[in-house]
Design a protein around this motif. Structure first.
Motif, PDB file in Angstrom:
ATOM      1  N   LEU A 188      -0.174  -0.927   5.083  1.00  0.00           N
ATOM      2  CA  LEU A 188      -0.035  -1.906   5.496  1.00  0.00           C
ATOM      3  C   LEU A 188       1.361  -2.961   5.920  1.00  0.00           C
ATOM      4  N   ARG A 198       4.493  -3.032   3.598  1.00  0.00           N
ATOM      5  CA  ARG A 198       4.605  -3.976   2.363  1.00  0.00           C
ATOM      6  C   ARG A 198       3.565  -2.445   1.477  1.00  0.00           C
ATOM      7  N   ALA A 254      -0.959   0.621 -10.962  1.00  0.00           N
ATOM      8  CA  ALA A 254      -0.930  -0.555 -10.818  1.00  0.00           C
ATOM      9  C   ALA A 254       0.271  -0.770 -12.074  1.00  0.00           C
ATOM     10  N   TRP A 265       9.679 -10.903  -6.420  1.00  0.00           N
ATOM     11  CA  TRP A 265       9.193 -11.587  -6.372  1.00  0.00           C
ATOM     12  C   TRP A 265       8.192 -11.556  -5.742  1.00  0.00           C
ATOM     13  N   SER A 267       5.655  -9.735  -6.369  1.00  0.00           N
ATOM     14  CA  SER A 267       4.841  -8.397  -7.102  1.00  0.00           C
ATOM     15  C   SER A 267       2.755  -9.119  -7.361  1.00  0.00           C
ATOM     16  N   THR A 268       3.134 -10.378  -6.989  1.00  0.00           N
ATOM     17  CA  THR A 268       1.742 -11.331  -7.341  1.00  0.00           C
ATOM     18  C   THR A 268       0.837 -11.215  -6.566  1.00  0.00           C
ATOM     19  N   TYR A 269       1.830 -10.670  -5.245  1.00  0.00           N
ATOM     20  CA  TYR A 269       0.882 -10.284  -3.751  1.00  0.00           C
ATOM     21  C   TYR A 269       0.258  -9.003  -4.255  1.00  0.00           C
ATOM     22  N   ILE A 271       0.266  -6.500  -6.208  1.00  0.00           N
ATOM     23  CA  ILE A 271       0.226  -5.552  -7.247  1.00  0.00           C
ATOM     24  C   ILE A 271      -1.523  -5.872  -7.369  1.00  0.00           C
ATOM     25  N   PRO A 272      -2.070  -6.855  -7.109  1.00  0.00           N
ATOM     26  CA  PRO A 272      -3.567  -6.512  -6.734  1.00  0.00           C
ATOM     27  C   PRO A 272      -3.415  -5.950  -5.725  1.00  0.00           C
ATOM     28  N   VAL A 273      -2.905  -6.100  -4.198  1.00  0.00           N
ATOM     29  CA  VAL A 273      -3.107  -5.521  -3.203  1.00  0.00           C
ATOM     30  C   VAL A 273      -3.071  -4.280  -3.041  1.00  0.00           C
ATOM     31  N   GLN A 275      -4.016  -2.088  -5.722  1.00  0.00           N
ATOM     32  CA  GLN A 275      -5.036  -1.803  -6.692  1.00  0.00           C
ATOM     33  C   GLN A 275      -6.145  -1.996  -5.105  1.00  0.00           C
ATOM     34  N   GLN A 276      -6.363  -3.109  -4.813  1.00  0.00           N
ATOM     35  CA  GLN A 276      -7.520  -2.724  -3.940  1.00  0.00           C
ATOM     36  C   GLN A 276      -7.626  -2.030  -2.853  1.00  0.00           C
ATOM     37  N   THR A 277      -6.732  -1.539  -2.316  1.00  0.00           N
ATOM     38  CA  THR A 277      -6.022  -1.109  -0.741  1.00  0.00           C
ATOM     39  C   THR A 277      -5.869   0.538  -1.286  1.00  0.00           C
TER      40      THR A 277
END
Lengths: 287, 797, 152
Positions: A188, A198, A254, A265, A267-269, A271-273, A275-277
């Motif tokens: 990504l 990323r 994750a 800084w 991680s907020t984006y 960590i969830p992404v 998991q999804q990807t």
């Protein structure tokens, strides 16, 4: 600005190793130059005070890609373009070829080398996750000795490896799998091309009917360096493939990354992404 | 009505194409002069400070140093600026932003000077940094420039009707706040300039990557305290500008001139990318609060708009940029009651100025987002709400200007785009689809670990959306300033010609457009037109090359020049052929002919030779002055621009709902620029403008940390590559207008200003979510905010 | 200072220079070949693209010592005997040039692609020029021009 320096172009590995052993000065290997020259230009501390640059681009021994019964052997100075265009690599190392195709742009891939990518060991080094799931070994030589070790052990931290100033990585050896493995590489970036990762992920799995017989998982960019996940792999091995399992695997990864590295800084984006990807990738590989 | 043109609207090869494809074109850094010196800038690593002392002791006697140049070497104006003279050539009392330069080291070796720079000791006292534009007018905000009582650079009110009553009479009210970021022009050529002292009393010659040579001339003359004519500015081939090589180049030219004066040798300044991004001005970040009242039938009743533009450390073009904003802030819609306040404020951020779009892309993002929100609220389609409120012939703008004397083609361009794309059907289908399926993934910041239900099924990951945006745009400068341009046309006795206009070639292709105009009027071979170098010594000040005014203003001047020559030639020929004044001649295919008697024919070159033999001058100055416009400062009322152009862009996107990636699959760009003169050039403007607009919408942002930009090179500042934009379809609707050559108006900026808004609306159509803060990058889509590193450390260092 | 011999635009040349010079510096400052441009100095923009042994590379990331004995082609060496190269002709025909600063590098990248793959697909053309940033054209007319070369 590039400070004054000495420059040498050895024709053999032996010659290069002798130059690397020149005492009392800072000797550095110059392969593709895409990290070294930019590093010097930008005033990076990692590339300051170089006395001698040793350009290894005239050493034919480092340019080959061959295979024997047990291994695919990539020379220590093979560029991404050479790798992408090589029939052996295309056939047997699809994840690595896919990752290599996403590195920088064509001008960069024409110069930058696979070895340089992991010796520099940026968190976002695209070739590292595939090499890790392929269980790559590397051969390192110096004037008086040589050693072979798993790439995983060689990479120690962000921009850090076990390489010593007098050493040269001369080969990457990738063991051939004796069974059929399925896998994929995912990256990504912010743009469709010339993008710094990323998130990067590599998965290689042996699937028997509806079970994961063996799985290998590696990440990049979301971890301080490219990493394998042996605990997760062990946990997943032998399990029956289900949507639930793949989601749980993604979540566990994750959690593991967050536990090991804390929140950053991004991680907020990420960590969830992640998991999804990772879930998307697992679905694709196990489908 | 359409004339039967020979060249206009056809595919014509660029005037300057040959030298550009062979690498021969000379850009500013390609010039080298005997004995030239180079320079490096001395900066202070803070955004706000008072300078106490600078200690050069460690380098003063170094042989690599020819001179230290600072404010004490300036004979004339120490500070410059178009409206307020607040920007120092060399900072001498305080530092207002990171790009400020306190001195320049001049010598022969750039590398040696860089090494010397590290040894300078600067004693300074840090001041509190003001980086938040919305706090700039707070009572306790640090004052950036003490000579002004507060940080307000400019305030434009616009008052029309009675907004409170308008809101009272509205069935619905929506209020939203939108922001846009600091944007870098990203011209691929960084700045370069050389100043050369000329012999005797001839003054100084400056050659550089200069967008507006006459502005530079004014600045350099003021800084040197010299008469204007003692300063000659020559524009090198310009490697992109987009509004960006104005103030920065004025300052660099002045520094080079002062250094040349001090050393007696040519001095070249060339910036690397980091210097360029650090010091050059950028696009204004905006914070825009919109309140709109409207009725169930869709009719807008009132709009109240409050906009703060971040001017950064210097006023630069802020008073002009924000003026366009106040004129256009309500968009191309009829609103009876309007209350708008637009303010530009000082901060310690990089300063902001002209950038293609010039105060329009920001409010268009806000107002077009809002219009879509209204449509959704009223269960209308986006085109319906725009059709109800959009400008038609005779509509009255927010500044109470009646739109007349031209085709008001707003709805025509919109309908053209809609038909091309089956917009309504797709828009409705996407909405239904996206509402029917699960909600788009949004990150829960309280719990970063996903529940089973949060995972998105692979087949639902990609969602498609379609969206549109429309705009009106005042052509040229409007009430901003004097609007006139000059052209020089000198036809030689063999029928070849020199041509030059006071507006400058910045890559947009005006040499070609002007050559087409000349060749069309005179019927001569376009290959016989030779465009001269841009030089303040050769042509009159025509105002800046900005505001998409090259074709309408410069083109008008060129046509005036060509018409004058044609008149002179006709006056010679008609008596020879025994024709009367009212008889028409045809100038075509390098020949002049009497259409009523085709045996009367003469080669164009022969006619020029004849003129020469009769002592008739074929060298003329063409002049084109714009019609009068007006503006009431207190109420924001008046005829702001003498004419307008209209555009509609429509975006189709694919959104990856789990990563926030947006793929722009197609942009349909319908514009009414009036008559299209240079077809390939016009299409090129659309492709380029749309691509920049998409960058503004999706990727580009200069973020700052205590006023310092983080993205200093093109590895981190992400301009679109060849793979980032899908299909772009340019369509021209050529409306009639009484102004401009054959009714040709403006195109460069309209192409950029709409794209981000159209993309934002398409993303909303895909996701069912609205977004308020550009760029709509990965984080914005999933978090509704941006994430930035806490520090400035570049990763790989 | 060392002597470096290499083939530049189909001619062998020898220069005396320092090892910390980039190929870009030597071309522009010592050989007067200013068609090769500097835009970023870190391999992101491609304005400095030249061909090294027929491959597109960034001349800002090559030290001069690295081209010893190699073949370098710059924009100045592309057209032969006053005749424009087909890529140059098509760039003109399609309006693929605006400010022209990225143009030399862009043309060389296109030339390298066509040398290797005479009939590329549009996606391959786009991939071949991702390393050449253009801020003016939105790439469309450039891609059209390169595709047109394949049609002869």
């Amino acid at each position: 600005m590039i400070p004054e320096l000495q420059f040498s172009r050895p024709k053999t590995i032996r010659e290069a190793l002798n130059l690397l052993a020149t005492p009392g000065q800072n000797n550095r290997i110059l392969a593709g130059g895409t990290d070294v020259i930019t590093g010097i230009q930008m005033g990076s501390k990692r590339f300051s005070r170089i006395d001698l640059l040793i350009d290894i681009n005239q050493i034919p021994e480092l340019k080959t890609i061959t295979e024997n019964k047990a291994h695919i052997i990539i020379g220590g100075n093979v560029t991404f373009t050479e790798l992408i265009e090589n029939p052996i690599a295309r056939q047997k190392l699809p994840l690595l070829v896919k990752a290599a195709s996403t590195v920088g742009n064509l001008q960069i891939r024409n110069r930058a080398t696979l070895t340089g990518n992991f010796v520099n060991n940026a968190p976002c080094a695209d070739s590292v996750p595939p090499l890790l799931v392929y269980d790559a070994l590397i051969k390192i030589e110096s004037q008086n000795s040589g050693r072979e070790l798993p790439l995983q052990d060689f990479l120690t931290g962000t921009y850090k490896t076990l390489i010593k100033p007098n050493e040269l990585v001369t080969e990457i050896r990738i063991p051939k799998a004796d069974t059929e493995l399925r896998g994929d590489f995912y990256k990504l970036g912010r743009r469709k091309s010339v993008a710094i990762s990323r998130i990067s992920l590599a998965v290689l799995a042996q699937i028997e009917e509806d079970k994961i017989k063996e799985i290998r998982i590696a990440s990049g960019a979301v971890t301080p360096i490219g990493e394998r996940f042996p605990d997760l792999e062990k946990w997943a091995n032998g399990q029956k493939i289900s949507d639930e399992l793949l989601k749980l695997l993604a979540k566990k990864m994750a959690e593991k990354i967050t536990k090991a590295n804390g929140l950053r800084w991004s991680s907020t984006y990420k960590i969830p992404v992640l998991q999804q990807t990772f879930y998307q990738l697992l679905k694709k590989v196990t489908d | 009505m359409k004339k039967n043109f020979s060249l206009i609207g056809k595919n014509i090869i660029r005037q300057d194409g040959l030298e550009k494809v062979t690498g021969q074109a000379k850009f500013a850094d390609d010039y080298t002069f005997a004995n030239q010196l180079t320079a490096v800038m001395v900066r202070v690593p803070v955004a706000h400070a008072t300078i106490n002392a600078i200690d050069y002791a460690a380098i003063e006697n170094d042989p690599a140093l020819t001179a230290i140049v600072d404010a004490t070497d300036i004979p004339g104006a120490k500070k410059i600026g178009a409206i307020r003279q607040d920007q120092p050539i060399f900072a001498y009392d305080k530092i207002c932003t990171h790009g400020d330069v306190v001195a320049m080291l001049v010598g022969e070796s750039h590398d040696a000077l860089l090494a010397l720079r590290d040894k300078i000791k600067i004693d300074y006292t840090e001041l509190p940094v003001l980086s938040d534009r919305t706090k700039a007018l707070d009572k306790d905000a640090p004052i950036i420039h003490e000579q002004y009582e507060n940080n307000e650079i400019v305030h434009y009110p616009l008052r029309k009707g009675d907004v409170e009553t308008g809101f009272k009479n509205s069935d619905h009210i929506i209020e939203q706040t939108y922001t846009t970021p600091l944007i870098e022009h990203g011209y691929i050529e960084p700045e370069a300039v050389t100043a050369i002292l000329r012999e005797g009393n001839k003054g100084v010659q400056i050659i550089g990557s200069i967008q507006n040579p006459h502005t530079t001339q004014n600045v350099v003359a003021a800084v040197l305290g010299w008469p204007l004519a003692k300063v000659r500015i020559q524009q090198a081939e310009l490697g992109g500008s987009f509004g960006g090589k104005d103030d920065t180049m004025n300052v660099l030219s002045a520094r080079a001139a002062v250094a040349a004066l001090k050393t007696g040798r040519p001095v070249k300044i060339r910036y690397n990318r980091e210097d360029s991004i650090l010091e050059s001005y950028k696009r204004h970040p905006y914070t825009m609060h919109y309140k709109v009242g409207f009725n169930n039938d869709g009719k807008l009743q009132a709009m109240k708009i409050d906009i703060i533009a971040d001017g950064g450390a210097y006023s630069s073009m802020s008073p002009f940029v924000t003026w366009r904003t106040v004129v256009q802030a309500t968009g191309p819609y009829e609103v009876e009651n309007v209350w708008t306040d637009v303010r530009a404020v000082y901060t310690n951020n990089p300063y902001t100025g002209a950038f293609r779009g010039f105060g329009s892309p920001q409010p268009i993002f806000a107002q077009e987002s809002l219009m879509d929100e209204i449509a959704v609220r009223l269960n209308m389609t986006p085109d319906e709400i725009r059709r109800i409120n959009g400008f038609k012939a005779g509509s009255v703008t927010a500044s109470n200007q009646v739109l007349k004397d031209h085709d008001v083609n707003l709805l025509t361009v919109m309908d053209t785009a809609i038909e091309k794309s089956a917009f309504r059907k797709k828009w409705r289908a996407n909405r239904q689809n996206n509402l029917a399926k699960e909600k788009s993934f949004t990150i829960d910041e309280e719990n970063l670990f996903l529940n089973k239900d949060d995972f998105v099924d692979p087949q639902n990951v990609i969602k498609r959306g379609i969206g549109l945006a429309v705009s009106f745009r005042g052509s040229s400068l409007g009430a901003e300033g004097i609007d006139a341009a000059a052209a020089y046309l000198s036809v030689q006795k063999d029928g070849s010609a020199y041509l030059l206009c006071g507006l400058a070639e910045n890559g947009q292709g005006l040499r070609t457009t002007y050559s087409i105009i000349t060749a069309e009027v005179l019927g001569m071979d376009i290959e016989n037109i030779f465009y001269l170098e841009q030089d303040t010594g050769l042509i009159a000040d025509s105002g800046p090359t900005v505001a998409s005014r090259s074709t309408i203003m410069g083109g008008g001047a060129v046509k005036d020049a060509a018409d004058k020559i044609r008149k002179r030639l006709e006056d010679i020929l008609k008596p020879e052929w025994k024709l009367t004044d009212s008889d028409e001649l045809v100038f075509k295919n390098n020949k002049v002919q009497n259409p009523k008697n085709k045996s009367q024919e003469m080669r164009f070159g022969d006619l020029c030779k004849l003129a020469n033999s009769k002592g008739v001058s074929l060298s003329v100055i063409g002049w084109n002055k714009g019609p009068d416009v007006g503006w009431e400062e207190e109420t924001g009322q008046g005829d702001a621009y003498f004419t307008y152009v209209y555009g509609c862009q429509l975006a189709e996107v694919a959104v990856n709902t789990v990563t926030g990636e947006v793929a722009v699959e197609r942009i349909i760009a319908v514009h009414d620029p009036g008559t299209v003169i240079n077809k390939m050039g016009a299409e090129g403007q659309v492709y380029g403008g749309v691509t920049q607009g998409a960058g503004f919408g999706l990727w580009e942002e200069i973020s700052t940390h205590e006023g310092m930009p983080r993205e200093l090179n093109l590895d981190e500042y992400l301009v679109p590559t060849s793979k980032d934009i899908g299909e772009i379809i340019p369509i021209f609707v050529e409306g009639k207008d009484k102004y401009g050559p054959w009714g040709a108006k403006s195109l460069g900026e309209p192409t950029l200003e709409l794209t981000a808004a159209a993309i934002a609306n398409a993303i909303s159509n895909a996701t069912g979510k609205r977004f308020f803060n550009l760029p709509l990058n990965l984080e914005e889509l999933l978090l509704n905010r941006k994430l930035h590193k806490e520090d400035l450390q570049r990763g790989s260092l | 200072m060392p002597k470096i011999t290499f083939n530049l635009n189909n001619k062998d040349i020898t220069i005396t220079t320092a090892y910390n010079r980039r190929l870009l510096d030597v071309l522009r400052e010592e050989l007067g070949l200013t068609g090769t441009k500097e835009g970023c100095a870190i391999g992101e923009c491609g304005a400095c693209t030249v061909l090294l042994n027929d491959q597109a590379v960034n001349s800002c990331l090559l030290l001069i010592g690295q081209v010893e004995g190699q073949n370098v082609l710059t924009i100045e060496g592309l057209s032969t005997k006053g005749e424009l190269h087909p890529v140059q002709k098509k760039f003109l025909k399609h309006g693929a040039v605006q400010c022209g600063f990225c143009t030399p590098g862009m043309i060389l990248s296109a030339h390298a692609l066509l040398h290797k793959n005479p009939s590329p697909k549009e996606e391959e053309v786009k991939e071949a020029i991702t390393g050449n940033l253009c801020r003016c054209t939105g790439y469309k007319q450039i891609i059209d021009a390169v595709m047109d070369v394949t049609k002869g």
